[in-house]
Design a protein around this motif. Structure first.
Motif, PDB file in Angstrom:
ATOM      1  N   ARG A   5      46.128  41.107 -25.862  1.00 42.16           N
ATOM      2  CA  ARG A   5      45.369  40.588 -26.992  1.00 42.16           C
ATOM      3  C   ARG A   5      45.028  41.714 -27.937  1.00 42.16           C
ATOM      4  N   GLU A   7      43.209  42.408 -32.079  1.00 48.17           N
ATOM      5  CA  GLU A   7      42.396  41.822 -33.131  1.00 48.17           C
ATOM      6  C   GLU A   7      42.537  42.680 -34.375  1.00 48.17           C
ATOM      7  N   GLN A  75      42.929  37.095 -34.224  1.00 46.92           N
ATOM      8  CA  GLN A  75      43.146  37.470 -32.828  1.00 46.92           C
ATOM      9  C   GLN A  75      44.558  37.037 -32.470  1.00 46.92           C
TER      10      GLN A  75
END
Length: 83
Positions: A5, A7, A75
């Motif tokens: 992940r 961002e 995200q």
């Protein structure tokens, strides 16, 4: 297979272009767009093999959102097949 992940923050004018690039990358699993208050306003699961014609309405919606606020957070969930 692992999911990573990340961002990133973008300004309204950059939002639609950044989403288009992410969709075409191929290893993106999900894109979540949040407003400057941290509220999720758009969540798009990106499936491998989905054509651009199916995601065109998503890009149109993102373009409309871009005009509403100055700063957005994207995200990104990526699939990493390397073991």
């Amino acid at each position: 297979m692992t999911v990573t992940r990340e961002e990133t923050k973008v300004h309204g004018t950059e939002l639609a272009e950044r989403i288009k690039k992410l969709i075409h990358e191929g290893n993106v699993r999900r894109i979540i767009v949040k407003d400057s208050h941290g509220r999720t306003v758009l969540e798009v699961p990106v499936t491998v093999g989905v054509g651009a014609f199916i995601l065109a309405p998503v890009v149109t919606a993102v373009s409309a959102l871009a005009a509403l606020a100055a700063e957005w957070t994207i995200q990104i969930e990526r699939i990493d097949d390397a073991v």
